[in-house]
Structure formats: structure tokens, C-alpha cells
Motif scaffolding. Structure first.
Motif, PDB file in Angstrom:
ATOM      1  N   GLN A 169      -8.671  17.416 -17.476  1.00 54.93           N
ATOM      2  CA  GLN A 169      -8.348  15.994 -17.461  1.00 54.93           C
ATOM      3  C   GLN A 169      -9.635  15.149 -17.509  1.00 54.93           C
ATOM      4  OE1 GLN A 169      -5.642  15.511 -14.192  1.00 54.93           O
ATOM      5  NE2 GLN A 169      -6.044  13.348 -14.203  1.00 54.93           N
ATOM      6  N   GLN A 170     -10.629  15.593 -16.768  1.00 58.77           N
ATOM      7  CA  GLN A 170     -11.894  14.867 -16.727  1.00 58.77           C
ATOM      8  C   GLN A 170     -12.572  14.838 -18.104  1.00 58.77           C
ATOM      9  OE1 GLN A 170     -14.464  15.062 -13.483  1.00 58.77           O
ATOM     10  NE2 GLN A 170     -15.557  13.505 -14.616  1.00 58.77           N
ATOM     11  N   VAL A 171     -12.494  15.960 -18.823  1.00 60.52           N
ATOM     12  CA  VAL A 171     -13.109  16.031 -20.159  1.00 60.52           C
ATOM     13  C   VAL A 171     -12.395  15.066 -21.110  1.00 60.52           C
ATOM     14  CG1 VAL A 171     -13.453  17.512 -22.186  1.00 60.52           C
ATOM     15  CG2 VAL A 171     -13.975  18.376 -19.898  1.00 60.52           C
ATOM     16  N   VAL A 172     -11.053  15.136 -21.125  1.00 60.20           N
ATOM     17  CA  VAL A 172     -10.298  14.253 -22.028  1.00 60.20           C
ATOM     18  C   VAL A 172     -10.570  12.794 -21.662  1.00 60.20           C
ATOM     19  CG1 VAL A 172      -7.998  13.576 -22.844  1.00 60.20           C
ATOM     20  CG2 VAL A 172      -8.509  15.984 -22.428  1.00 60.20           C
ATOM     21  N   PHE A 173     -10.615  12.511 -20.360  1.00 57.20           N
ATOM     22  CA  PHE A 173     -10.871  11.138 -19.915  1.00 57.20           C
ATOM     23  C   PHE A 173     -12.244  10.660 -20.397  1.00 57.20           C
ATOM     24  CE2 PHE A 173     -12.717   8.163 -16.854  1.00 57.20           C
ATOM     25  CZ  PHE A 173     -11.780   7.146 -16.893  1.00 57.20           C
ATOM     26  N   ASN A 174     -13.282  11.476 -20.225  1.00 60.47           N
ATOM     27  CA  ASN A 174     -14.637  11.090 -20.660  1.00 60.47           C
ATOM     28  C   ASN A 174     -14.684  10.833 -22.161  1.00 60.47           C
ATOM     29  OD1 ASN A 174     -15.552  11.407 -18.089  1.00 60.47           O
ATOM     30  ND2 ASN A 174     -16.846  13.183 -18.478  1.00 60.47           N
ATOM     31  N   VAL A 238     -24.511  11.010 -18.846  1.00 58.54           N
ATOM     32  CA  VAL A 238     -24.171  12.327 -18.287  1.00 58.54           C
ATOM     33  C   VAL A 238     -22.748  12.769 -18.658  1.00 58.54           C
ATOM     34  CG1 VAL A 238     -25.782  12.252 -16.352  1.00 58.54           C
ATOM     35  CG2 VAL A 238     -23.464  11.381 -16.045  1.00 58.54           C
ATOM     36  N   GLY A 239     -21.951  11.857 -19.212  1.00 56.58           N
ATOM     37  CA  GLY A 239     -20.546  12.167 -19.515  1.00 56.58           C
ATOM     38  C   GLY A 239     -20.396  13.383 -20.416  1.00 56.58           C
ATOM     39  N   LEU A 240     -21.115  13.396 -21.516  1.00 54.02           N
ATOM     40  CA  LEU A 240     -20.972  14.505 -22.464  1.00 54.02           C
ATOM     41  C   LEU A 240     -21.591  15.793 -21.920  1.00 54.02           C
ATOM     42  CD1 LEU A 240     -21.579  12.767 -25.928  1.00 54.02           C
ATOM     43  CD2 LEU A 240     -19.422  13.546 -24.940  1.00 54.02           C
ATOM     44  N   ALA A 241     -22.676  15.652 -21.138  1.00 48.81           N
ATOM     45  CA  ALA A 241     -23.292  16.847 -20.534  1.00 48.81           C
ATOM     46  C   ALA A 241     -22.298  17.506 -19.582  1.00 48.81           C
ATOM     47  CB  ALA A 241     -24.578  16.464 -19.806  1.00 48.81           C
ATOM     48  N   ILE A 242     -21.579  16.691 -18.826  1.00 40.60           N
ATOM     49  CA  ILE A 242     -20.567  17.220 -17.900  1.00 40.60           C
ATOM     50  C   ILE A 242     -19.432  17.879 -18.695  1.00 40.60           C
ATOM     51  CG2 ILE A 242     -18.777  16.550 -16.236  1.00 40.60           C
ATOM     52  CD1 ILE A 242     -20.812  14.516 -15.119  1.00 40.60           C
ATOM     53  N   CYS A 243     -19.000  17.216 -19.783  1.00 37.64           N
ATOM     54  CA  CYS A 243     -17.930  17.786 -20.622  1.00 37.64           C
ATOM     55  C   CYS A 243     -18.328  19.177 -21.112  1.00 37.64           C
ATOM     56  CB  CYS A 243     -17.661  16.902 -21.840  1.00 37.64           C
ATOM     57  SG  CYS A 243     -16.829  15.372 -21.442  1.00 37.64           S
ATOM     58  N   LYS A 244     -19.564  19.295 -21.583  1.00 40.99           N
ATOM     59  CA  LYS A 244     -20.025  20.582 -22.129  1.00 40.99           C
ATOM     60  C   LYS A 244     -20.041  21.659 -21.038  1.00 40.99           C
ATOM     61  CE  LYS A 244     -24.178  22.421 -24.432  1.00 40.99           C
ATOM     62  NZ  LYS A 244     -23.734  23.470 -25.275  1.00 40.99           N
ATOM     63  N   ILE A 246     -18.282  21.744 -18.283  1.00 40.76           N
ATOM     64  CA  ILE A 246     -16.909  22.068 -17.891  1.00 40.76           C
ATOM     65  C   ILE A 246     -16.246  22.970 -18.931  1.00 40.76           C
ATOM     66  CG2 ILE A 246     -14.579  21.090 -17.652  1.00 40.76           C
ATOM     67  CD1 ILE A 246     -15.763  18.737 -16.177  1.00 40.76           C
ATOM     68  N   ILE A 247     -16.355  22.586 -20.192  1.00 42.77           N
ATOM     69  CA  ILE A 247     -15.669  23.350 -21.240  1.00 42.77           C
ATOM     70  C   ILE A 247     -16.210  24.772 -21.320  1.00 42.77           C
ATOM     71  CG2 ILE A 247     -15.334  23.512 -23.756  1.00 42.77           C
ATOM     72  CD1 ILE A 247     -13.478  21.539 -22.229  1.00 42.77           C
ATOM     73  N   GLU A 248     -17.527  24.917 -21.238  1.00 42.34           N
ATOM     74  CA  GLU A 248     -18.094  26.268 -21.316  1.00 42.34           C
ATOM     75  C   GLU A 248     -17.706  27.106 -20.097  1.00 42.34           C
ATOM     76  OE1 GLU A 248     -22.213  25.756 -22.366  1.00 42.34           O
ATOM     77  OE2 GLU A 248     -21.678  25.181 -24.427  1.00 42.34           O
ATOM     78  N   ALA A 249     -17.667  26.463 -18.919  1.00 40.45           N
ATOM     79  CA  ALA A 249     -17.263  27.206 -17.716  1.00 40.45           C
ATOM     80  C   ALA A 249     -15.801  27.647 -17.802  1.00 40.45           C
ATOM     81  CB  ALA A 249     -17.467  26.343 -16.474  1.00 40.45           C
ATOM     82  N   PHE A 269     -12.897  20.246 -28.783  1.00 42.46           N
ATOM     83  CA  PHE A 269     -13.229  21.350 -27.875  1.00 42.46           C
ATOM     84  C   PHE A 269     -12.112  22.387 -27.870  1.00 42.46           C
ATOM     85  CE2 PHE A 269     -10.511  20.307 -24.259  1.00 42.46           C
ATOM     86  CZ  PHE A 269     -10.338  18.937 -24.378  1.00 42.46           C
ATOM     87  N   THR A 270     -12.498  23.611 -27.553  1.00 45.37           N
ATOM     88  CA  THR A 270     -11.511  24.683 -27.520  1.00 45.37           C
ATOM     89  C   THR A 270     -11.253  25.101 -26.077  1.00 45.37           C
ATOM     90  OG1 THR A 270     -13.229  26.360 -27.732  1.00 45.37           O
ATOM     91  CG2 THR A 270     -12.187  25.622 -29.769  1.00 45.37           C
ATOM     92  N   LEU A 271     -10.077  25.648 -25.857  1.00 53.76           N
ATOM     93  CA  LEU A 271      -9.712  26.223 -24.561  1.00 53.76           C
ATOM     94  C   LEU A 271      -9.012  27.546 -24.830  1.00 53.76           C
ATOM     95  CD1 LEU A 271      -8.202  23.142 -22.663  1.00 53.76           C
ATOM     96  CD2 LEU A 271     -10.391  24.269 -22.191  1.00 53.76           C
TER      97      LEU A 271
END
Ligand code: ADP
Length: 282
Positions: A169-174, A238-244, A246-249, A269-271
């Protein structure tokens, strides 16, 4: 009963000091210095400083957020006892929303803190539509309704993703907030944003957020996902750095490019797809 006044907490100077002098920040600086380049030094201390800052912010915000939730609940109880209060139900409904958001903010901050400290995501099967719906609702509450029209292209039979719901949710929101800010020019008119999802292959779902803004500034295209890279006056970068992170984790990848359909930026992004029997990784 209403809660006591907030604990005054630590001062800004103390906070800064705590971040700058944290052993992991100092160690990262030494390590980078030993490696011999200023760029590595800057990069390593930035990454560590981000972790330390997230911890300090989590610590600082915990008390006021708890107080907001408690005051709101107290107010709610007070209003509930006023039988002759016109519009009482609506006031109670909105107070509940406020309280929920304060609780949610607290959870987000703690997750973020655990995450930068190396914690694992709480992976579980989640419907992509629900993650997108929750993130969009949040963006709208935050006053982004203005002149934005969001189109959705999400197949009904999309399999569930294995992802931490709050992090997804945080990634989509950012990404959505960035898309809205990119299209929020003085030109007026309604701006289109497209959120789409599809099954990429047997193992992956791809989610895209596209806009009709000016696209990504070529000057930062190569460092887009690094911390503290921003073209916005008041931006943190920092928004995109956090997205990256999160997605990689969560076992996915994120990339940026140009939207063919809308002409602006496209973030994808993929999941991983959840397959039966996968354990929760708490
Ligand atoms: P911030 O929003 O604080 O600048 P981000 O890490 O979210 O931090 O974004 C970094 C930069 O990436 C932005 O300043 C902007 O230049 C660029 N960017 C992000 N999303 C978009 C977008 N949808 N369209 C154009 N540029 C974007």
C-alpha cells in the motif's frame, strides 16, 4: 478519560546528535573512508543516516500519535453521550476515521523502522485490487482529489500476490502521490492517471502507475531510486528509495520509463504470485 499532555520528548539538537553520532553511521563512514572514495563515503553515510533517522522519527512520533488516537476516542465518547447533538452520527463517523488514521500512521512508522533495521516483511496472500483501493483512498483523503481522474485496468481474475499488505500500500501510495504531483501543473483541466495490473508470467504480477506529466527529468534518470534525489523544492527524495527497498524485500523489482498511453512517466513493479502452501514469513 482524556489522556495527559504529551511527553515533551527530546529536543531537535538531541535528535540530530543521536543520528549523527550513532555507531552504525560512524562505522559506515569509517568503512567508506577506508574504501577510499568520497562518493562511497557519502552514499554509505546517507543510507545509514536514513535508517537512524527512521528510528529517531518513529520514536518521536509515537507519543503524539498515541495521543491523537486517545483524544479522538475521548471526544467520540463525549459526543456519543450528547443525545441532542445535531449531526452526531456524522461527527462520530469522522472521529473514528481520524482515530484509525492515527493508529495506521503509528503502524506504518514502526514497520518502516523495523524495515530499515533489517526486519522481514509480513508476507501474506493479498489481492492486488485491495492494496490499490486502500492506497488510492488514502491519497484522496490527503486532499489529492483536485483535478485528477484515475483509470483502472485490472483483470478480475488476477491471482493474489505474496506481499506485506501495508508495505504494498505504501509503494502504491508513494507512486500515486508522485504521479499526481507530476500532473498537477497550472494548465488546469483534468489530469489522467492510469493504474494497471497484469499477470506477467507464471510467477509474477506487474503493477503500473502512469501519468500524463512531463516525464522523468533526464538529469536524474540514472539516480532516480537513490536516497535524497529530488527535483522538488520541498522534496525529501526518499519516496522512490523506500519503494525500491520495499519491493526488493518483497521479492519484486521496480523500474521507471515513459508511458506510451499517457505520455508522462510510467513506474512499474513486480510482485511474486502467491501459490498455495507458501508460509507466512513473520
Ligand atoms: P520527492 O517526491 O520527495 O522528490 P521521490 O523519491 O518520490 O522524492 O522522487 C524523486 C524524484 O523523482 C522527484 O523529485 C521527481 O523529479 C522524480 N519523479 C518521481 N515520480 C515522478 C513522476 N511521476 N513524473 C516525473 N518525475 C517523477
Amino acid at each position: 478519560t482524556l489522556p495527559q499532555r504529551a511527553d515533551p520528548g527530546v529536543s531537535r539538537g538531541e535528535l540530530l546528535d543521536a543520528v549523527q553520532n550513532r555507531p552504525d553511521v560512524v562505522a559506515a563512514q569509517r568503512q567508506a573512508a577506508a574504501a577510499g572514495t568520497n562518493t562511497e563515503l557519502a552514499q554509505a553515510s546517507r543510507v545509514s543516516a536514513m535508517g537512524a533517522l527512521a528510528t529517531a522519527i518513529a520514536h518521536e512520533l509515537n507519543q503524539p500519535l498515541t495521543n491523537i488516537a486517545n483524544y479522538t476516542q475521548g471526544l467520540c465518547n463525549l459526543v456519543e453521550r450528547q443525545d441532542d447533538f445535531k449531526g452526531r452520527d456524522e461527527v462520530i463517523r469522522v472521529l473514528h476515521l481520524c482515530s484509525n488514521q492515527a493508529v495506521r500512521a503509528g503502524q506504518l512508522i514502526h514497520r518502516l523502522r523495523d524495515f530499515v533495521k533489517g526486519g522481514k516483511p509480513h508476507s501474506a496472500p493479498n489481492a492486488v485490487t485491495e492494496i490499490i483501493r486502500d492506497a488510492t483512498a488514502l491519497a484522496m483523503i490527503n486532499g489529492y482529489k483536485r483535478a485528477v481522474h484515475i483509470d483502472y485496468d485490472i483483470p478480475a481474475d488476477l491471482p493474489p500476490a505474496l506481499v506485506d499488505h501495508l508495505q504494498g500500500q505504501q509503494v502504491v501510495f508513494n507512486l500515486l502521490r508522485n504521479a499526481i504531483e507530476a500532473t498537477d501543473t497550472e494548465k488546469g483541466g483534468q489530469h489522467e492517471i492510469l493504474i494497471s495490473a497484469r499477470q506477467l508470467d507464471e510467477a509474477r504480477i506487474e503493477i503500473s502507475i502512469e501519468d500524463e506529466g512531463p516525464g522523468i527529468d533526464p538529469a536524474i534518470a540514472n539516480s532516480l531510486f537513490d536516497s535524497f534525489v529530488t527535483t522538488k523544492g520541498g522534496g525529501m527524495g526518499v519516496g522512490l528509495a523506500i519503494c525500491k527497498q520495499i519491493i526488493e524485500a518483497n521479492g519484486g523489482q521496480i523500474s521507471a520509463g515513459r508511458s506510451e498511453r499517457l505520455g508522462g512517466a510510467a513506474f512499474r513493479f513486480t510482485l511474486p504470485i502467491y501459490s498455495n502452501g507458501q508460509e507466512r514469513q513473520d
